[in-house]
Scaffold this motif. Structure first.
Motif, PDB file in Angstrom:
ATOM      1  N   ALA A 192     -60.690  -0.429  49.617  1.00  0.00           N
ATOM      2  CA  ALA A 192     -60.575  -1.794  50.143  1.00  0.00           C
ATOM      3  C   ALA A 192     -60.069  -1.838  51.583  1.00  0.00           C
ATOM      4  O   ALA A 192     -59.947  -2.922  52.159  1.00  0.00           O
ATOM      5  CB  ALA A 192     -59.641  -2.605  49.244  1.00  0.00           C
ATOM      6  N   HIS A 237     -57.024  -0.850  52.561  1.00  0.00           N
ATOM      7  CA  HIS A 237     -55.606  -1.216  52.571  1.00  0.00           C
ATOM      8  C   HIS A 237     -54.717  -0.076  52.049  1.00  0.00           C
ATOM      9  O   HIS A 237     -53.647  -0.338  51.488  1.00  0.00           O
ATOM     10  CB  HIS A 237     -55.379  -2.463  51.700  1.00  0.00           C
ATOM     11  CG  HIS A 237     -56.010  -3.692  52.253  1.00  0.00           C
ATOM     12  ND1 HIS A 237     -55.556  -4.329  53.394  1.00  0.00           N
ATOM     13  CD2 HIS A 237     -57.079  -4.416  51.819  1.00  0.00           C
ATOM     14  CE1 HIS A 237     -56.306  -5.397  53.639  1.00  0.00           C
ATOM     15  NE2 HIS A 237     -57.243  -5.472  52.705  1.00  0.00           N
ATOM     16  N   PRO A 248     -51.810  -8.486  51.597  1.00  0.00           N
ATOM     17  CA  PRO A 248     -52.826  -9.525  51.807  1.00  0.00           C
ATOM     18  C   PRO A 248     -54.242  -8.957  51.752  1.00  0.00           C
ATOM     19  O   PRO A 248     -54.554  -7.964  52.415  1.00  0.00           O
ATOM     20  CB  PRO A 248     -52.494 -10.049  53.206  1.00  0.00           C
ATOM     21  CG  PRO A 248     -51.030  -9.781  53.378  1.00  0.00           C
ATOM     22  CD  PRO A 248     -50.799  -8.466  52.681  1.00  0.00           C
ATOM     23  N   GLY A 249     -55.068  -9.576  50.938  1.00  0.00           N
ATOM     24  CA  GLY A 249     -56.474  -9.191  50.859  1.00  0.00           C
ATOM     25  C   GLY A 249     -56.793  -8.085  49.876  1.00  0.00           C
ATOM     26  O   GLY A 249     -57.974  -7.780  49.661  1.00  0.00           O
ATOM     27  N   THR A 260     -58.106  -8.261  44.491  1.00  0.00           N
ATOM     28  CA  THR A 260     -59.438  -8.831  44.288  1.00  0.00           C
ATOM     29  C   THR A 260     -59.992  -8.342  42.956  1.00  0.00           C
ATOM     30  O   THR A 260     -59.489  -7.358  42.393  1.00  0.00           O
ATOM     31  CB  THR A 260     -60.404  -8.389  45.407  1.00  0.00           C
ATOM     32  OG1 THR A 260     -60.591  -6.962  45.321  1.00  0.00           O
ATOM     33  CG2 THR A 260     -59.852  -8.746  46.789  1.00  0.00           C
ATOM     34  N   ALA A 310     -62.163  -1.805  57.171  1.00  0.00           N
ATOM     35  CA  ALA A 310     -62.548  -1.966  55.766  1.00  0.00           C
ATOM     36  C   ALA A 310     -63.907  -1.345  55.542  1.00  0.00           C
ATOM     37  O   ALA A 310     -64.818  -1.495  56.349  1.00  0.00           O
ATOM     38  CB  ALA A 310     -62.585  -3.452  55.407  1.00  0.00           C
TER      39      ALA A 310
END
Length: 286
Positions: free
Chosen positions: A152, A154, A188-189, A192, A271
């Protein structure tokens, strides 16, 4: 009976006894050869079986997928920071390892800053031997979740969150996938449906096993193992004890006269555009 007849009978009897003895000797030789052949065949079969069994035992698990952007032989390493940074920090660590947690909580701010400045790329070998030592699945599930975070884009932020919230080594809290998913909400993000499925399905379980097998075959036997440009620096480099200040100094000394690398957001790779890349093929006290 004449002497001649008696001699003839004795000669015939001796000849028969000699022939019988010869036949018995032949039978014994034949039996030995047969038995010997069977033994040789059994030994040979056992040897072949032993080779097959040994091959099965030593055959590494081939990961069917590696996280996006993984590098190195068999794609077992997760990089963080600029690929063209002049220095490389190599880190072997286990998500359940308390010494790794202490190391990360002490040094991650400095390491993140060095990455953001383009001075350093960090290559992470995420191992999972504590599960094997203490039981549970927290090391493996934590390592898999880190691979999912790499997909992702991250990895670094999630990695820092995991170590800031690391449970006691013996609690195996990371064995509960919901704990790993809840911690992802701090990034954040990251939280999912794709990340959640990756964690719940242990998508990179084979990759996690392959990373550990690679560590088992290495000369490194404890975590954290930390090397700067191939030189061990933890807990000390030469006569100097490691500290955030010394780490920054050592990197600057290694980078003298070299241009910093280019960095993306927060020193991480952008990403990814796909969820996985195919690999080329495919402990001790914490």
């Amino acid at each position: 009976m004449s002497e001649k007849n008696r001699e003839g009978k004795r000669t015939a009897r001796e000849r028969m006894m000699a022939e019988r003895a010869a036949q018995e000797a032949k039978d014994k030789r034949t039996k030995k050869l047969v038995v010997g052949g069977v033994v040789v065949a059994v030994v040979a079969a056992a040897a072949v079986t032993g080779v097959v069994v040994q091959n099965q035992r030593s055959k590494p698990e081939t990961p069917v997928a590696a996280p996006t952007g993984a590098i190195g032989d068999k794609s077992l390493v997760i990089p963080s920071g600029a690929a063209d940074a002049p220095s490389t920090l190599t880190v072997y660590e286990d998500p359940r390892c308390p010494a790794c947690g202490m190391y990360e909580r002490t040094f991650s701010p400095t390491i993140d800053q060095l990455e953001d400045q383009g001075k350093l790329q960090v290559n992470y070998h995420v191992v999972s031997f504590i599960d094997r030592s203490l039981g549970g699945t927290g090391s493996k599930h934590g390592a898999n979740a880190l691979a999912c975070a790499q997909d992702a884009g991250h990895f670094r932020d999630y990695h820092d969150v995991l170590y800031r919230n690391q449970p006691d080594e013996t609690s195996d809290a990371f064995g509960d996938k919901q704990v790993l998913l809840d911690l992802a909400k701090q990034v954040p993000g990251l939280s999912t449906p794709v990340f959640e499925a990756c964690v719940n399905d242990s998508k990179y379980g084979g990759w996690v096993s392959a990373v550990q097998q690679d560590f088992d075959k290495s000369s490194y036997k404890s975590t954290p193992t930390v090397l700067l440009n191939g030189t061990p620096i933890y807990p000390k480099k030469g006569d100097e004890q490691i500290s955030p200040e010394n780490l920054a100094k050592w990197v600057d000394e290694a980078n003298a006269g070299k241009q910093p690398g280019s960095t993306g957001s927060h020193g991480q790779s952008p990403a990814p555009t796909s969820t996985a890349s195919e690999p080329n093929t495919p402990p001790t006290a914490p």
